[in-house]
Write a protein that holds these residues in place. Structure first.
Motif, short mmCIF file in Angstrom:
data_model
loop_
_atom_site.label_atom_id
_atom_site.label_comp_id
_atom_site.label_asym_id
_atom_site.label_seq_id
_atom_site.Cartn_x
_atom_site.Cartn_y
_atom_site.Cartn_z
N LEU A 50 -9.48 -8.37 -33.70
CA LEU A 50 -9.84 -9.44 -32.77
C LEU A 50 -10.69 -10.49 -33.46
O LEU A 50 -11.53 -10.18 -34.30
CB LEU A 50 -10.62 -8.87 -31.58
N ILE A 51 -10.48 -11.73 -33.08
CA ILE A 51 -11.31 -12.83 -33.54
C ILE A 51 -12.43 -13.05 -32.53
O ILE A 51 -12.22 -12.94 -31.31
CB ILE A 51 -10.47 -14.13 -33.70
N ALA A 52 -13.61 -13.33 -33.01
CA ALA A 52 -14.75 -13.54 -32.12
C ALA A 52 -14.48 -14.67 -31.13
O ALA A 52 -14.04 -15.76 -31.52
CB ALA A 52 -16.01 -13.84 -32.93
N ASP A 53 -14.73 -14.41 -29.86
CA ASP A 53 -14.61 -15.41 -28.81
C ASP A 53 -15.94 -15.45 -28.08
O ASP A 53 -16.25 -14.54 -27.31
CB ASP A 53 -13.48 -15.05 -27.86
N PRO A 54 -16.75 -16.47 -28.31
CA PRO A 54 -18.07 -16.51 -27.66
C PRO A 54 -18.00 -16.39 -26.15
O PRO A 54 -18.88 -15.77 -25.53
CB PRO A 54 -18.62 -17.87 -28.09
N ALA A 55 -16.96 -16.95 -25.52
CA ALA A 55 -16.85 -16.86 -24.07
C ALA A 55 -16.65 -15.42 -23.62
O ALA A 55 -17.19 -15.00 -22.59
CB ALA A 55 -15.70 -17.75 -23.58
N VAL A 56 -15.87 -14.67 -24.39
CA VAL A 56 -15.65 -13.26 -24.07
C VAL A 56 -16.96 -12.48 -24.22
O VAL A 56 -17.32 -11.66 -23.36
CB VAL A 56 -14.55 -12.67 -24.96
N LEU A 57 -17.69 -12.73 -25.30
CA LEU A 57 -18.96 -12.04 -25.48
C LEU A 57 -19.97 -12.43 -24.40
O LEU A 57 -20.76 -11.60 -23.94
CB LEU A 57 -19.51 -12.31 -26.87
N ASP A 58 -19.93 -13.69 -23.95
CA ASP A 58 -20.77 -14.09 -22.83
C ASP A 58 -20.44 -13.27 -21.59
O ASP A 58 -21.34 -12.81 -20.86
CB ASP A 58 -20.56 -15.58 -22.51
N VAL A 73 -22.77 -2.96 -28.14
CA VAL A 73 -21.40 -3.04 -28.66
C VAL A 73 -21.19 -1.89 -29.63
O VAL A 73 -22.08 -1.53 -30.40
CB VAL A 73 -21.17 -4.39 -29.37
N ARG A 74 -20.00 -1.32 -29.58
CA ARG A 74 -19.59 -0.27 -30.52
C ARG A 74 -18.44 -0.86 -31.33
O ARG A 74 -17.33 -1.04 -30.84
CB ARG A 74 -19.15 0.97 -29.71
N LEU A 75 -18.72 -1.18 -32.62
CA LEU A 75 -17.79 -2.02 -33.38
C LEU A 75 -17.39 -1.38 -34.69
O LEU A 75 -18.25 -1.05 -35.53
CB LEU A 75 -18.45 -3.38 -33.64
N CYS A 76 -16.10 -1.23 -34.90
CA CYS A 76 -15.55 -0.75 -36.16
C CYS A 76 -15.91 -1.72 -37.28
O CYS A 76 -15.99 -2.93 -37.08
CB CYS A 76 -14.04 -0.62 -36.03
N ASP A 77 -16.14 -1.18 -38.48
CA ASP A 77 -16.50 -2.05 -39.61
C ASP A 77 -15.28 -2.56 -40.37
O ASP A 77 -15.38 -2.91 -41.54
CB ASP A 77 -17.49 -1.35 -40.55
N ALA A 78 -14.14 -2.65 -39.70
CA ALA A 78 -12.93 -3.19 -40.33
C ALA A 78 -13.15 -4.64 -40.75
O ALA A 78 -13.80 -5.42 -40.05
CB ALA A 78 -11.75 -3.11 -39.36
N PRO A 79 -12.62 -5.04 -41.92
CA PRO A 79 -12.80 -6.42 -42.38
C PRO A 79 -12.32 -7.46 -41.39
O PRO A 79 -12.91 -8.55 -41.29
CB PRO A 79 -11.96 -6.46 -43.67
N ALA A 80 -11.25 -7.15 -40.62
CA ALA A 80 -10.70 -8.13 -39.70
C ALA A 80 -11.63 -8.44 -38.52
O ALA A 80 -11.38 -9.39 -37.78
CB ALA A 80 -9.34 -7.65 -39.17
N LEU A 81 -12.69 -7.67 -38.35
CA LEU A 81 -13.65 -7.91 -37.28
C LEU A 81 -14.90 -8.65 -37.78
O LEU A 81 -15.91 -8.71 -37.09
CB LEU A 81 -14.06 -6.59 -36.61
N GLU A 82 -14.83 -9.21 -38.97
CA GLU A 82 -15.99 -9.87 -39.55
C GLU A 82 -16.51 -11.01 -38.68
O GLU A 82 -17.72 -11.22 -38.57
CB GLU A 82 -15.66 -10.38 -40.96
N SER A 83 -15.61 -11.76 -38.05
CA SER A 83 -16.07 -12.88 -37.22
C SER A 83 -16.86 -12.37 -36.02
O SER A 83 -17.80 -13.05 -35.56
CB SER A 83 -14.89 -13.73 -36.77
N VAL A 84 -16.51 -11.18 -35.52
CA VAL A 84 -17.26 -10.60 -34.40
C VAL A 84 -18.65 -10.21 -34.87
O VAL A 84 -19.66 -10.47 -34.20
CB VAL A 84 -16.51 -9.40 -33.81
N ARG A 85 -18.72 -9.57 -36.03
CA ARG A 85 -20.03 -9.19 -36.56
C ARG A 85 -20.91 -10.43 -36.77
O ARG A 85 -22.12 -10.41 -36.47
CB ARG A 85 -19.86 -8.41 -37.87
N ALA A 86 -20.32 -11.48 -37.30
CA ALA A 86 -21.09 -12.70 -37.53
C ALA A 86 -21.62 -13.28 -36.22
O ALA A 86 -22.78 -13.74 -36.16
CB ALA A 86 -20.23 -13.73 -38.26
N GLU A 87 -20.82 -13.25 -35.18
CA GLU A 87 -21.27 -13.77 -33.89
C GLU A 87 -22.36 -12.90 -33.28
O GLU A 87 -23.32 -13.41 -32.69
CB GLU A 87 -20.08 -13.88 -32.93
N LEU A 88 -22.24 -11.58 -33.45
CA LEU A 88 -23.29 -10.70 -32.95
C LEU A 88 -24.61 -10.95 -33.67
O LEU A 88 -25.68 -10.99 -33.05
CB LEU A 88 -22.87 -9.23 -33.10
N LEU A 89 -24.54 -11.13 -34.99
CA LEU A 89 -25.76 -11.44 -35.74
C LEU A 89 -26.37 -12.76 -35.26
O LEU A 89 -27.59 -12.88 -35.12
CB LEU A 89 -25.43 -11.52 -37.23
#
Length: 247
Positions: A50-58, A73-89
């Motif tokens: 998944l790509i990070a979607d700020p509206a979804v996280l809101d 959030v319980r988040l896998c450390d898969a490389p493809a989720l990097e944008s989600v990790r960046a938004e959480l940070l």
């Protein structure tokens, strides 16, 4: 794993720990519960790309707020989720408690012990529940886990008993084509005697009786004794996740 397997495991995880409320928001499954089980009180993506979607996280944060809960959030450390990790940070979240998801063939899990397998219960009884609140365990957390696992829609409960005393317990929950192992506990005074292996063997027999051939579990990366047992039972890691919450 295939995207379909990832989704099935995530859905089966939530079904097993039976949170008080579950919502689906933009490709995430959101478990909402005030208890101590973190899997029952966190949001997880149903795909690992998944790509990070700020509206979804809101919306996810709003769902937690509507229940009076702190978002997690319980988040896998898969490389493809990097944008989600960046938004959480960016939002002030921090990660902790690395946890492994492991899978095995039921036949391999059954072979972990040559001793008599655990007895199987259709419903947990008081003796089964007492292991969770015994010496060495947090009684509040134990009570939450007993309540949650007792609510599982389809589960088998393993118990190793001796002289009328229950010494070790565990649960196999069934759903979405998988069995999942939860609630593995052994009385403090009897650890190291192979009782947990007998619980796994009994749960494996319950799986086989239902023609379920594959099983998964989740174990904290720092829990070396449990990881060693599960390795002997044929479990191999398929992904790792972290819990994310605001400080």
């Amino acid at each position: 794993m295939t995207p379909e397997e990832v989704e099935a495991i995530e859905r089966a995880t939530i079904a097993a720990v039976s949170p008080r409320a579950v919502r689906e928001i933009g490709g995430w499954i959101v478990a909402l519960d005030a208890g101590t089980i973190r899997r029952a009180a966190s949001a997880a993506p149903l795909r690992h790309d998944l790509i990070a979607d700020p509206a979804v996280l809101d919306a996810i944060e709003a769902a937690f707020a509507s229940e009076g809960l702190r978002p997690a959030v319980r988040l896998c450390d898969a490389p493809a989720l990097e944008s989600v990790r960046a938004e959480l940070l960016r939002r002030g979240y921090r990660s902790e408690q690395p946890t492994l998801v492991k899978t095995a063939a039921v036949a391999d899990m059954r072979a972990v012990s040559r001793a008599a397998p655990a007895d199987m219960l259709h419903r947990p009884d008081e003796a089964w529940a007492s292991v969770f609140t015994g010496e060495g365990f947090d009684p509040i957390d134990g009570a939450h886990r007993v309540a949650a696992l007792s609510r599982s829609a389809d589960a088998a409960y393993g118990a190793v008993r001796e002289g009328g005393t229950t010494l070790a317990v565990g649960v196999a929950a069934f759903g979405h084509g998988w069995a999942s192992v939860h609630g593995m506990r052994t009385s403090k005074a009897r650890r190291g005697e192979g009782l947990a292996g007998r619980v796994l063997a009994g749960l494996a027999e319950a799986c086989a009786a239902r023609d379920v051939a594959k099983v998964f579990l989740q174990v904290e990366e720092a829990n070396a004794p449990a990881r060693a047992l599960y390795r002997r039972a044929g479990f191999r890691p398929v992904w790792r996740y972290f819990y994310w919450s605001k400080g």
